[in-house]
Write an enzyme that holds these catalytic residues in place. Structure first.
Site, PDB file in Angstrom:
ATOM      1  N   LYS A  48      -1.907  12.524   1.661  1.00 34.77           N
ATOM      2  CA  LYS A  48      -2.087  12.953   0.620  1.00 34.77           C
ATOM      3  C   LYS A  48      -2.850  14.761   0.757  1.00 34.77           C
ATOM      4  CE  LYS A  48      -2.948   8.313  -1.710  1.00 34.77           C
ATOM      5  NZ  LYS A  48      -3.794   7.363  -2.193  1.00 34.77           N
ATOM      6  N   GLU A  51      -1.098  -1.920   7.000  1.00 38.45           N
ATOM      7  CA  GLU A  51      -2.321  -2.054   5.899  1.00 38.45           C
ATOM      8  C   GLU A  51      -3.642  -2.221   6.333  1.00 38.45           C
ATOM      9  OE1 GLU A  51      -1.214   0.872   1.945  1.00 38.45           O
ATOM     10  OE2 GLU A  51      -2.510  -0.564   2.052  1.00 38.45           O
ATOM     11  N   HIS A  99      24.350  -8.850  12.425  1.00 40.45           N
ATOM     12  CA  HIS A  99      25.040  -8.429  12.960  1.00 40.45           C
ATOM     13  C   HIS A  99      24.285  -6.735  12.845  1.00 40.45           C
ATOM     14  CE1 HIS A  99      27.830 -11.674  11.531  1.00 40.45           C
ATOM     15  NE2 HIS A  99      26.458 -12.130  11.542  1.00 40.45           N
TER      16      HIS A  99
HETATM   17  O1  PA5 Z   1      -2.921  -1.375  -1.082  1.00 38.57           O
HETATM   18  C1  PA5 Z   1      -3.112  -0.113  -0.930  1.00 38.57           C
HETATM   19  O2  PA5 Z   1      -4.685  -0.602  -1.329  1.00 38.57           O
HETATM   20  C2  PA5 Z   1      -2.947   0.822  -1.400  1.00 38.57           C
HETATM   21  O3  PA5 Z   1      -1.245   0.490  -1.254  1.00 38.57           O
HETATM   22  C3  PA5 Z   1      -2.252   1.169  -2.891  1.00 38.57           C
HETATM   23  O4  PA5 Z   1      -2.181  -0.457  -3.987  1.00 38.57           O
HETATM   24  C4  PA5 Z   1      -1.380   2.299  -3.834  1.00 38.57           C
HETATM   25  O5  PA5 Z   1      -2.054   3.162  -2.732  1.00 38.57           O
HETATM   26  C5  PA5 Z   1      -1.639   2.327  -5.093  1.00 38.57           C
HETATM   27  O6  PA5 Z   1      -2.968   2.845  -5.410  1.00 38.57           O
HETATM   28  P1  PA5 Z   1      -3.464   2.394  -6.999  1.00 38.57           P
HETATM   29  O7  PA5 Z   1      -2.668   0.643  -7.195  1.00 38.57           O
HETATM   30  O8  PA5 Z   1      -4.629   3.295  -6.792  1.00 38.57           O
HETATM   31  O9  PA5 Z   1      -1.921   3.825  -7.947  1.00 38.57           O
END
Ligand code: PA5
Length: 446
Positions: A421, A286, A307
Site C-alpha cells: 500500500k 494473514e 486433473h
Molecule cells: O483481515 C484484514 O484485516 C484485511 O483483510 C482487511 O479486511 C482488508 O484489508 C480490508 O480492510 P478494511 O475493512 O479496513 O477496508
C-alpha cells in the site's frame, strides 16, 4: 456437533505421543486466549461474538435485508479481504456458486471493490443497467483504496439513477462505530450504517454486520448461523486437548509444520466450498504468515483439481499435508439410471448416487495420497445448513488463534499488508508520500 475431526489417515506420519507432548503448549495457548493476555488481545471480540453480539443491530440488519430483498434486483457488496470473503463464502456455501443464475425471490448479489480491475467494474456496471440496485459498502478502516474506488463509482450511478434522496435509501455502510472517512461520509450523507466492532479484525468479522447483511439478503437464516457458532463456542472452550477437536486440529497442523510439512492444502469435493477455501486462506495466511514463519495455506476442489494439481500432490516435492472437508449429506442427490445400450460402459454405476461415487473418489484419493507421503486430516461436516456453517466458521477461527499462539506469532495483526500500500500510494502521488515516490520510480527504471 456437526463438525468432527478424523485423524485416522495420519497414523504413518505422527504418533499419539506427539500429541501428548504438545498438550502443555496447547493449554498455554488456551489460557493466553481466554485470559486475553496474549499478543493481539485487543482483537478478541470474535471469541464471544456468538453470545454477545449486538441484538438491536442484528434486528436492524434483518430489517434492512428485508427492504433490500423487496426493492432490489441486484445487491452490490463492496469490500476486500476480510470485508468481502466471508460473506461471499457463506452465500456460495449455503446457496450455491450459481446463486445469481438460480430461480429465486431474492436479489442477485455481486461483489465489487475487491480488485482494481476497470474491466471487472465496468462489466458489473453494465449488469446493473436497467435493474433496481442497492449497495453495501464495507470497510472497517474506511480508507481502503480498492473498495473506495468502487464505492465512488457506484454512488455516482445510484445518485444519477435515483437522485440524492433516493440513493440514500439504497446505500448501506458497514464500518467503524465512530472513526474513519467512510463513517464521516455516511453520517454526512445520511446513509444507514452498521458496525464493525473495534475488537474484531477483518478476517474474523464474518459473524458481524460485515457478513451478516449480505448473508441475510441471500435469504439465509441468521439465527441458525449464530446458533451454530454459539454451540461451537461452548464445545471448543474445553481446555482438554483430547476432548477438543478444534484444538487437535491446531496442534496437528503445528506438529506437521515442525516436521517440514510447510504447506497445508485445504481440499473439498464440493464446488460450493471454493470460496470457503478462499476465506480460510486469508484467515490462516494473514494470521500466521509473519516473522518469516507460518504454514502456506493452499486449496483445491476435488475431483476437479485431481486433473490439474493431483499429479503434484501425489508425486511432487514432499512438503504438503491435506485437510479434507467432507460433507455427510449433499444438498441434492442424483442417482445414475440404467442405460439399455451401455455404450458409455457406465452401467456398473447404475443405481448409485453421485454422493456415493464422490465418497469412493475421496477414499481412493486419500489412500493414494497417504501412500504418496501426504498426511491427510479429515474434517467431517454433517450438511450445508446455516448451523453447520456457524460451527465451521467458529472452529476455523478458534483453531487459527490457538495455532498462531503455538507458532509464536500475533495471530491478529497484519503488518505485512502495509508494504504494497505504501509503495502504491507513493507511486500514485498520494499527498504525504512524496519522499518515497522518487526513490521507488528510480528502482523501477533500473
Ligand atoms: O483481515 C484484514 O484485516 C484485511 O483483510 C482487511 O479486511 C482488508 O484489508 C480490508 O480492510 P478494511 O475493512 O479496513 O477496508
Amino acid at each position: 456437533m456437526s463438525v468432527k475431526l478424523d485423524a485416522q489417515h495420519l497414523s504413518g506420519f505422527m504418533n499419539s505421543g506427539e500429541l501428548l507432548a504438545i498438550e502443555p503448549q496447547v493449554k498455554q495457548a488456551h489460557e493466553l486466549l481466554h485470559s486475553k493476555s496474549g499478543p493481539g488481545s485487543e482483537f478478541l471480540g470474535w471469541l464471544d461474538l456468538p453470545q454477545e453480539y449486538d441484538k438491536d443491530e442484528f434486528s436492524r440488519i434483518q430489517k434492512a435485508a428485508a427492504k433490500i430483498r423487496s426493492d432490489s434486483q441486484v445487491f452490490v457488496v463492496i469490500g476486500i479481504g476480510g470485508s468481502y470473503l466471508g460473506a461471499r463464502a457463506a452465500i456460495e456455501f449455503l446457496k450455491s456458486p450459481y446463486y445469481n443464475s438460480m430461480k429465486k425471490d431474492t436479489p442477485d448479489i455481486y461483489f465489487a471493490g475487491n480488485s482494481i480491475s476497470s474491466s471487472a467494474l465496468a462489466e458489473l456496471l453494465s449488469i446493473c443497467e436497467g435493474k433496481e440496485v442497492s449497495i453495501n459498502m464495507i470497510s472497517k478502516s474506511g480508507t481502503t483504496t480498492e473498495p473506495a474506488i468502487a464505492f465512488r463509482v457506484f454512488r455516482e450511478l445510484l445518485e444519477k439513477k435515483y437522485g440524492k434522496e433516493g440513493a440514500r435509501e439504497r446505500i448501506y455502510c458497514t464500518t467503524d462505530r465512530a472513526r474513519g472517512t467512510l463513517k464521516q461520509l455516511a453520517d454526512t450523507e445520511g446513509y444507514e450504517t452498521f458496525v464493525v466492532p473495534d475488537d474484531v479484525g477483518g478476517r474474523y468479522s464474518v459473524l458481524t454486520a460485515v457478513g451478516l447483511l449480505p448473508i441475510a439478503v441471500s435469504g439465509a437464516d441468521l439465527n441458525q448461523l449464530m446458533q451454530g457458532a454459539l454451540q461451537a463456542r461452548e464445545e471448543y472452550c474445553n481446555p482438554n486437548l483430547k476432548e477438543n477437536d478444534c484444538y487437535q486440529y491446531a496442534a496437528i497442523r503445528n506438529l506437521l509444520y515442525r516436521k517440514g510439512k510447510t504447506t497445508e492444502v485445504l481440499a473439498s469435493y464440493e464446488p460450493s466450498f471454493t470460496m470457503m477455501c478462499e476465506w480460510w486462506k486469508q484467515l490462516y495466511g494473514e494470521s500466521e504468515g509473519k516473522d518469516q514463519k507460518g504454514l502456506f495455506p493452499a486449496s483445491v476442489i476435488f475431483s476437479t483439481d485431481l486433473h490439474s494439481m493431483g499429479q503434484y500432490i501425489q508425486d511432487g516435492r514432499r512438503f504438503l499435508f491435506e485437510t479434507v472437508v467432507l460433507f455427510e449429506r449433499v444438498k441434492q442427490e442424483i442417482v445414475l439410471q440404467k442405460d439399455p445400450q451401455d455404450v458409455d460402459g457406465l452401467n456398473f454405476l447404475q443405481g448409485k448416487s453421485m454422493a456415493y461415487i464422490n465418497e469412493k473418489a475421496f477414499e481412493g484419493t486419500v489412500l493414494a495420497h497417504v501412500d504418496g507421503g501426504v498426511p491427510n486430516l479429515v474434517l467431517r461436516v454433517s450438511d450445508f445448513s446455516e448451523k453447520s456453517l456457524g460451527q465451521l466458521i467458529y472452529f476455523f477461527e478458534k483453531a487459527c488463534a490457538i495455532s498462531g499462539y503455538l507458532l509464536g506469532v500475533n495471530p491478529f495483526d497484519q503488518p505485512g499488508v502495509e508494504s504494497y500500500k505504501k509503495n502504491m500510494f507513493a507511486l500514485l502521488g498520494k499527498p504525504g508520500y512524496e519522499a518515497e515516490k522518487a526513490a521507488l520510480e528510480a528502482r523501477l527504471r533500473h
